[in-house]
Design an enzyme around this catalytic site. Sequence first.
Site, PDB file in Angstrom:
ATOM      1  N   ARG A  83     -50.398 -65.923 -43.390  1.00 17.68           N
ATOM      2  CA  ARG A  83     -50.557 -65.102 -42.194  1.00 17.68           C
ATOM      3  C   ARG A  83     -51.011 -63.717 -42.638  1.00 17.68           C
ATOM      4  NH1 ARG A  83     -46.550 -61.598 -39.272  1.00 17.68           N
ATOM      5  NH2 ARG A  83     -47.738 -60.933 -37.461  1.00 17.68           N
ATOM      6  N   GLU A 173     -45.650 -57.866 -33.209  1.00 13.21           N
ATOM      7  CA  GLU A 173     -44.528 -57.011 -32.833  1.00 13.21           C
ATOM      8  C   GLU A 173     -44.886 -55.963 -31.783  1.00 13.21           C
ATOM      9  OE1 GLU A 173     -42.424 -55.475 -36.224  1.00 13.21           O
ATOM     10  OE2 GLU A 173     -42.027 -57.470 -36.990  1.00 13.21           O
ATOM     11  N   TYR A 301     -35.457 -59.833 -39.202  1.00 12.60           N
ATOM     12  CA  TYR A 301     -34.983 -59.226 -40.451  1.00 12.60           C
ATOM     13  C   TYR A 301     -33.478 -59.041 -40.533  1.00 12.60           C
ATOM     14  CZ  TYR A 301     -39.795 -58.262 -41.765  1.00 12.60           C
ATOM     15  OH  TYR A 301     -41.108 -58.405 -42.118  1.00 12.60           O
ATOM     16  N   GLU A 373     -42.250 -63.727 -39.905  1.00  9.88           N
ATOM     17  CA  GLU A 373     -41.892 -62.720 -40.925  1.00  9.88           C
ATOM     18  C   GLU A 373     -40.402 -62.769 -41.173  1.00  9.88           C
ATOM     19  OE1 GLU A 373     -42.918 -58.564 -40.313  1.00  9.88           O
ATOM     20  OE2 GLU A 373     -44.943 -59.114 -39.655  1.00  9.88           O
TER      21      GLU A 373
HETATM   22  C1  PNW Z   1     -42.465 -55.278 -39.419  1.00  8.06           C
HETATM   23  N1  PNW Z   1     -38.032 -51.416 -36.864  1.00  8.06           N
HETATM   24  O1  PNW Z   1     -42.295 -53.930 -39.129  1.00  8.06           O
HETATM   25  C2  PNW Z   1     -43.964 -55.384 -39.528  1.00  8.06           C
HETATM   26  O2  PNW Z   1     -44.555 -56.448 -38.846  1.00  8.06           O
HETATM   27  C3  PNW Z   1     -44.457 -55.264 -40.918  1.00  8.06           C
HETATM   28  O3  PNW Z   1     -45.735 -54.688 -40.881  1.00  8.06           O
HETATM   29  C4  PNW Z   1     -43.488 -54.474 -41.767  1.00  8.06           C
HETATM   30  O4  PNW Z   1     -43.987 -54.194 -43.040  1.00  8.06           O
HETATM   31  C5  PNW Z   1     -42.203 -55.284 -41.839  1.00  8.06           C
HETATM   32  O5  PNW Z   1     -41.703 -55.583 -40.542  1.00  8.06           O
HETATM   33  C6  PNW Z   1     -41.103 -54.617 -42.645  1.00  8.06           C
HETATM   34  O6  PNW Z   1     -40.725 -53.408 -42.077  1.00  8.06           O
HETATM   35  C7  PNW Z   1     -41.195 -53.369 -38.579  1.00  8.06           C
HETATM   36  O7  PNW Z   1     -37.928 -50.169 -37.020  1.00  8.06           O
HETATM   37  C8  PNW Z   1     -41.120 -51.990 -38.662  1.00  8.06           C
HETATM   38  O8  PNW Z   1     -37.191 -52.068 -36.202  1.00  8.06           O
HETATM   39  C9  PNW Z   1     -40.069 -51.340 -38.093  1.00  8.06           C
HETATM   40  C10 PNW Z   1     -39.086 -52.075 -37.436  1.00  8.06           C
HETATM   41  C11 PNW Z   1     -39.167 -53.446 -37.360  1.00  8.06           C
HETATM   42  C12 PNW Z   1     -40.227 -54.095 -37.943  1.00  8.06           C
END
Ligand code: PNW
Length: 464
Positions: A83, A173, A301, A373
């Site tokens: 992806r 996102e 995450y 992810e």
């Molecule tokens: C995602 N938050 O980003 C993105 O899809 C990626 O580009 C990024 O590198 C990855 O997760 C890791 O951070 C996020 O603040 C950025 O909740 C910020 C948040 C969540 C996801």
Amino acid sequence: ICLKLSEGWTAMKNEFVWGVSSSAFQIEGATSEGGRGLSTWDVYTRTPGKILNGDTADIACDHYHRYREDVKLMAELGVTGYRFSIAWPRIVPDGVGAPNPAGIAFYSDLIDTLLEYGIQPYPTLYHWDLPVINQFVADGWLSRQTAEAFARYAGICFEAFGDRVRHWITLNESWCSAVIGYGLGAFPPGRRDSEQPYLAAHNLLLAHAMAARTFREGGFDGQIGIANNCDWREPLTGAEADRQAAERALQFFYGWFTDPLVFGEYPEMMREKLGCRLPEFTSDERKFVAGSVDFLGLNHYTTLYASAEPPAVGCDIGPNGNGGMIADQDVFLSVDPAWVQTDMVWSIVPWGLRKMLNWVGERYPGIPVYVTENGCSCPEPDVESALNDTMRQEYLKAYTASCLAARDEDGVDVRGYFCWTLLDNFEWTSGYARHFGLVRCTPSDLTRIRKGGFRTYRDIIAAN
Ligand code: PNW
């Protein structure tokens, strides 16, 4: 009969896609090469004070020049899916005008290289790098014009790559685009507003639906979906009020960006709570917005507790917590102090992924899900610490097991798992200070160094 059934089951299991995820702005570099136009993230990173250590993405992983080497690394890992995202400003440099042949050629070669190695491409059409003109002329996602321009750009991609791509992801996102960009002010365009996130979200949803309509009416072969993010929200106590708070939080997060694309409406609870503050789809729009996803992506995450009243401990969970427009959901979020945290200050709670997948499977029955992810950033100041990334190794083992438990024990239709990410890269406002990669690389030393987690993930994939 048993043998036939078990063969069928094995075949189905073998179709499970193991992959890695990335995004254009975070890895490509070469920001002024190949006729690429400027994006809002170029402007933002060059604005003093916005990015940690003043880092820019001008070199990043230099993937633009080293993509063949990177695809070889993926093949060594054994992934069957990749992806990546297509940079809108490489395909349509000024957002709305003529397509750029050099940009098309770059992704065309990348896709061919992937297919040579038996890796299926899963392109995302928008991973936050909006052409500046759409920001400055149309006011970005606050305007429907941006959604229309997106659908046109998507059509150019379907024409150029649709003969080889079977799985398209429109937006990455959108919660982050709308909430962090227009509510919390930490991503471009840097707005801090309580109403703009709802309008931005509405136009993002329309952008997805218009692109899906273009895809389907064009008669292209394959499927189209979206990658929405959501962390799990666990009720803090067994009380009904906390159970409802957790459910509210999930509907305000994943439901907000998914319900309309499945049912044609925002979650009822959001409509009741927000009233006229929430935009409405016209009945004509509803017809092409509803049912506009063939599959769902989930970027996941971490997990937080949710409660109806402020908890006694662990309430200070940073910018994703209470406050701003996020207060609309009327939920208090907290962590268990016993949870181990990554250096994003995200708690490692593997069972949260299993519960999250069950929630998605129950709310949207009949729609396949991919974990688009999931991964872990570890403190890695030097090569040695990157080689000994025990936290990442444990994270990957536990989260992939949780994902497979949702499929095998709970019967959720999970079709694949994509680890974030292959290479250490430009982690948005954190610059190069976060390390999500299975492979180490820095803009000053672009040598790819396989970390311990690379081998762990390779073994997980080999064992299927
Ligand atoms: C995602 N938050 O980003 C993105 O899809 C990626 O580009 C990024 O590198 C990855 O997760 C890791 O951070 C996020 O603040 C950025 O909740 C910020 C948040 C969540 C996801």
